[in-house]
Design a protein around this motif. Structure first.
Motif, PDB file in Angstrom:
ATOM      1  N   VAL A   1       0.837  -1.205   0.000  1.00 35.74           N
ATOM      2  CA  VAL A   1       0.000   0.000   0.000  1.00 35.74           C
ATOM      3  C   VAL A   1       0.869   1.251   0.000  1.00 35.74           C
ATOM      4  O   VAL A   1       0.607   2.209  -0.739  1.00 35.74           O
ATOM      5  CB  VAL A   1      -0.947   0.002   1.215  1.00 35.74           C
ATOM      6  N   GLU A   2       1.908   1.240   0.823  1.00 35.55           N
ATOM      7  CA  GLU A   2       2.812   2.391   0.889  1.00 35.55           C
ATOM      8  C   GLU A   2       3.429   2.676  -0.473  1.00 35.55           C
ATOM      9  O   GLU A   2       3.473   3.828  -0.926  1.00 35.55           O
ATOM     10  CB  GLU A   2       3.904   2.110   1.918  1.00 35.55           C
ATOM     11  N   ARG A   3       3.907   1.620  -1.156  1.00 35.67           N
ATOM     12  CA  ARG A   3       4.515   1.809  -2.479  1.00 35.67           C
ATOM     13  C   ARG A   3       3.492   2.346  -3.474  1.00 35.67           C
ATOM     14  O   ARG A   3       3.776   3.270  -4.246  1.00 35.67           O
ATOM     15  CB  ARG A   3       5.096   0.481  -2.994  1.00 35.67           C
ATOM     16  N   TYR A   4       2.307   1.758  -3.453  1.00 34.39           N
ATOM     17  CA  TYR A   4       1.293   2.173  -4.424  1.00 34.39           C
ATOM     18  C   TYR A   4       0.890   3.631  -4.224  1.00 34.39           C
ATOM     19  O   TYR A   4       0.816   4.407  -5.190  1.00 34.39           O
ATOM     20  CB  TYR A   4       0.055   1.276  -4.319  1.00 34.39           C
ATOM     21  N   LEU A   5       0.634   4.024  -2.987  1.00 27.77           N
ATOM     22  CA  LEU A   5       0.157   5.385  -2.747  1.00 27.77           C
ATOM     23  C   LEU A   5       1.241   6.434  -2.980  1.00 27.77           C
ATOM     24  O   LEU A   5       0.947   7.533  -3.456  1.00 27.77           O
ATOM     25  CB  LEU A   5      -0.414   5.505  -1.331  1.00 27.77           C
ATOM     26  N   THR A   6       2.503   6.115  -2.669  1.00 22.62           N
ATOM     27  CA  THR A   6       3.567   7.082  -2.949  1.00 22.62           C
ATOM     28  C   THR A   6       3.760   7.233  -4.457  1.00 22.62           C
ATOM     29  O   THR A   6       3.998   8.336  -4.957  1.00 22.62           O
ATOM     30  CB  THR A   6       4.900   6.678  -2.287  1.00 22.62           C
ATOM     31  N   GLN A   7       3.630   6.135  -5.196  1.00 22.32           N
ATOM     32  CA  GLN A   7       3.724   6.217  -6.652  1.00 22.32           C
ATOM     33  C   GLN A   7       2.527   6.952  -7.247  1.00 22.32           C
ATOM     34  O   GLN A   7       2.601   7.466  -8.362  1.00 22.32           O
ATOM     35  CB  GLN A   7       3.820   4.811  -7.251  1.00 22.32           C
ATOM     36  N   SER A   8       1.445   7.020  -6.470  1.00 25.54           N
ATOM     37  CA  SER A   8       0.232   7.684  -6.953  1.00 25.54           C
ATOM     38  C   SER A   8       0.123   9.127  -6.479  1.00 25.54           C
ATOM     39  O   SER A   8      -0.892   9.781  -6.721  1.00 25.54           O
ATOM     40  CB  SER A   8      -1.007   6.893  -6.495  1.00 25.54           C
ATOM     41  N   GLY A   9       1.147   9.612  -5.762  1.00 22.38           N
ATOM     42  CA  GLY A   9       1.150  11.023  -5.397  1.00 22.38           C
ATOM     43  C   GLY A   9       1.334  11.349  -3.932  1.00 22.38           C
ATOM     44  O   GLY A   9       1.528  12.517  -3.576  1.00 22.38           O
ATOM     45  N   LEU A  10       1.288  10.352  -3.038  1.00 22.09           N
ATOM     46  CA  LEU A  10       1.493  10.627  -1.615  1.00 22.09           C
ATOM     47  C   LEU A  10       2.950  10.996  -1.367  1.00 22.09           C
ATOM     48  O   LEU A  10       3.860  10.325  -1.864  1.00 22.09           O
ATOM     49  CB  LEU A  10       1.128   9.398  -0.777  1.00 22.09           C
ATOM     50  N   LEU A  11       3.180  12.067  -0.599  1.00 18.43           N
ATOM     51  CA  LEU A  11       4.543  12.458  -0.264  1.00 18.43           C
ATOM     52  C   LEU A  11       5.217  11.343   0.526  1.00 18.43           C
ATOM     53  O   LEU A  11       4.626  10.778   1.449  1.00 18.43           O
ATOM     54  CB  LEU A  11       4.535  13.751   0.562  1.00 18.43           C
ATOM     55  N   ARG A  12       6.459  11.037   0.174  1.00 19.94           N
ATOM     56  CA  ARG A  12       7.154   9.910   0.801  1.00 19.94           C
ATOM     57  C   ARG A  12       7.284  10.082   2.311  1.00 19.94           C
ATOM     58  O   ARG A  12       7.214   9.108   3.064  1.00 19.94           O
ATOM     59  CB  ARG A  12       8.538   9.737   0.165  1.00 19.94           C
ATOM     60  N   GLU A  13       7.458  11.328   2.772  1.00 20.92           N
ATOM     61  CA  GLU A  13       7.611  11.537   4.213  1.00 20.92           C
ATOM     62  C   GLU A  13       6.312  11.289   4.978  1.00 20.92           C
ATOM     63  O   GLU A  13       6.317  11.185   6.205  1.00 20.92           O
ATOM     64  CB  GLU A  13       8.123  12.949   4.505  1.00 20.92           C
ATOM     65  N   LYS A  14       5.200  11.192   4.257  1.00 20.21           N
ATOM     66  CA  LYS A  14       3.919  10.911   4.899  1.00 20.21           C
ATOM     67  C   LYS A  14       3.607   9.414   4.951  1.00 20.21           C
ATOM     68  O   LYS A  14       2.650   8.996   5.599  1.00 20.21           O
ATOM     69  CB  LYS A  14       2.789  11.621   4.141  1.00 20.21           C
ATOM     70  N   ALA A  15       4.416   8.611   4.270  1.00 18.16           N
ATOM     71  CA  ALA A  15       4.132   7.176   4.180  1.00 18.16           C
ATOM     72  C   ALA A  15       4.199   6.489   5.539  1.00 18.16           C
ATOM     73  O   ALA A  15       3.575   5.444   5.741  1.00 18.16           O
ATOM     74  CB  ALA A  15       5.104   6.516   3.210  1.00 18.16           C
ATOM     75  N   SER A  16       4.948   7.057   6.490  1.00 22.24           N
ATOM     76  CA  SER A  16       5.067   6.436   7.811  1.00 22.24           C
ATOM     77  C   SER A  16       3.747   6.453   8.579  1.00 22.24           C
ATOM     78  O   SER A  16       3.612   5.775   9.596  1.00 22.24           O
ATOM     79  CB  SER A  16       6.151   7.143   8.633  1.00 22.24           C
ATOM     80  N   TYR A  17       2.774   7.230   8.102  1.00 15.64           N
ATOM     81  CA  TYR A  17       1.469   7.287   8.761  1.00 15.64           C
ATOM     82  C   TYR A  17       0.519   6.208   8.247  1.00 15.64           C
ATOM     83  O   TYR A  17      -0.641   6.157   8.650  1.00 15.64           O
ATOM     84  CB  TYR A  17       0.831   8.662   8.561  1.00 15.64           C
ATOM     85  N   LEU A  18       1.012   5.361   7.352  1.00  9.83           N
ATOM     86  CA  LEU A  18       0.208   4.254   6.848  1.00  9.83           C
ATOM     87  C   LEU A  18       0.583   2.979   7.587  1.00  9.83           C
ATOM     88  O   LEU A  18       1.755   2.730   7.859  1.00  9.83           O
ATOM     89  CB  LEU A  18       0.444   4.051   5.350  1.00  9.83           C
ATOM     90  N   TYR A  19      -0.411   2.174   7.912  1.00  5.89           N
ATOM     91  CA  TYR A  19      -0.144   0.878   8.523  1.00  5.89           C
ATOM     92  C   TYR A  19      -0.970  -0.167   7.797  1.00  5.89           C
ATOM     93  O   TYR A  19      -2.199  -0.092   7.760  1.00  5.89           O
ATOM     94  CB  TYR A  19      -0.492   0.864  10.008  1.00  5.89           C
ATOM     95  N   GLN A  20      -0.287  -1.127   7.203  1.00  2.00           N
ATOM     96  CA  GLN A  20      -0.962  -2.194   6.469  1.00  2.00           C
ATOM     97  C   GLN A  20      -1.000  -3.455   7.310  1.00  2.00           C
ATOM     98  O   GLN A  20      -0.016  -3.811   7.970  1.00  2.00           O
ATOM     99  CB  GLN A  20      -0.209  -2.467   5.164  1.00  2.00           C
ATOM    100  N   ASN A  21      -2.135  -4.140   7.307  1.00  2.00           N
ATOM    101  CA  ASN A  21      -2.224  -5.411   8.019  1.00  2.00           C
ATOM    102  C   ASN A  21      -1.119  -6.346   7.549  1.00  2.00           C
ATOM    103  O   ASN A  21      -0.782  -6.387   6.363  1.00  2.00           O
ATOM    104  CB  ASN A  21      -3.593  -6.061   7.779  1.00  2.00           C
ATOM    105  N   GLU A  22      -0.554  -7.111   8.480  1.00  2.00           N
ATOM    106  CA  GLU A  22       0.610  -7.927   8.168  1.00  2.00           C
ATOM    107  C   GLU A  22       0.265  -9.293   7.591  1.00  2.00           C
ATOM    108  O   GLU A  22       1.161 -10.083   7.292  1.00  2.00           O
ATOM    109  CB  GLU A  22       1.465  -8.094   9.430  1.00  2.00           C
ATOM    110  N   ASP A  23      -1.005  -9.597   7.429  1.00  2.00           N
ATOM    111  CA  ASP A  23      -1.392 -10.888   6.868  1.00  2.00           C
ATOM    112  C   ASP A  23      -0.908 -11.005   5.424  1.00  2.00           C
ATOM    113  O   ASP A  23      -0.886 -10.022   4.674  1.00  2.00           O
ATOM    114  CB  ASP A  23      -2.910 -11.059   6.898  1.00  2.00           C
ATOM    115  N   GLU A  24      -0.517 -12.212   5.038  1.00  2.00           N
ATOM    116  CA  GLU A  24      -0.096 -12.441   3.658  1.00  2.00           C
ATOM    117  C   GLU A  24      -1.259 -12.159   2.707  1.00  2.00           C
ATOM    118  O   GLU A  24      -2.406 -12.516   2.980  1.00  2.00           O
ATOM    119  CB  GLU A  24       0.363 -13.887   3.483  1.00  2.00           C
TER     120      GLU A  24
END
Length: 232
Positions: free
Chosen positions: A30-53
């Motif tokens: 999710v972090e990679r997708y949203l930063t590639q879609s325009g989210l500032l990289r320094e804001k990516a730390s505010y994202l938390y993705q569930n750790e399930d495969e």
């Protein structure tokens, strides 16, 4: 009590190839997708993705299987690779403060492209969830005022399911790091249950109290004095 935004996205691929953008380091998809879609990289730390495969499924909900080969663009070259037809991926994640609205998230997912593959958004859901956490800003100010090179404190979270516990710890980490960054300090956050017996014992001796399965340790330090506690 704090409110956070939870999102669930289902992306369907007509042909799902073994693209590393999807199948490697899935915890940060999710972090990679949203930063590639325009989210500032320094804001990516505010994202938390569930750790399930993330497991691809077919239209009937069963695990998808490769059933064909086709040309696939990879690292600037066309290669022949297997693909899973009509495979869907479901991802869940939280936004702790990127500044994006639910409408912004929906707009970014409508770009519908991961790595070299196009997809269709079959479902996009948003809801606000409540986390039962202490006053984080108050805890941070207390630790900062101690004026020590390294300050150690602990938080006892209420009993909660494992997935919600992980989300709460991630939220604490993101908020404390934001506050520490503004003061040129560094912070580390560890769940006691993730530490080895010797690591827990060391911290328990410093705080003169035993930890529980709900204990979270917070270490606030000046950059040159940061005390690392290695997890298993």
């Amino acid at each position: 009590m704090v409110k956070v935004n939870h999102y669930r996205v289902v992306a369907r691929f007509a042909r799902l190839f073994p693209d590393p953008a999807v199948f490697e380091d899935q915890d940060h998809l999710v972090e990679r997708y949203l930063t590639q879609s325009g989210l500032l990289r320094e804001k990516a730390s505010y994202l938390y993705q569930n750790e399930d495969e993330i497991i691809p499924v077919d239209d009937s909900g069963k695990p998808a299987v490769a059933s064909g080969t086709a040309s696939f663009r990879f690292q600037g070259k066309n290669i022949i690779a297997e693909f899973m037809p009509n495979a869907s991926l479901a991802v869940e994640y939280y936004d702790f403060g990127t500044g994006l609205s639910p409408e912004d998230h929906a707009r970014m997912w409508k770009k519908q492209h991961i790595g070299e593959m196009a997809f269709q958004v079959r479902d996009f859901a948003h809801e606000t969830r409540t986390l039962n956490v202490t006053n984080i800003s108050e805890l941070y100010e207390i630790m900062k005022k101690q004026g020590q090179a390294t300050s150690l404190s602990s938080i006892e979270l209420a009993t909660m399911p494992e997935d919600l516990f992980r989300v709460t710890v991630a939220y604490l980490k993101s908020q404390l790091r934001e506050s520490a960054g503004e003061d040129a300090l560094e912070v580390e956050v560890y769940a006691a249950r993730d530490l080895s017996a010797s690591e827990r014992s060391s911290l328990e001796k410093r705080l003169t109290r035993e930890s529980t399965g709900s204990t979270v340790y917070v270490i606030l330090s000046k950059p040159s004095q940061l005390m690392k506690i290695e997890t298993r």
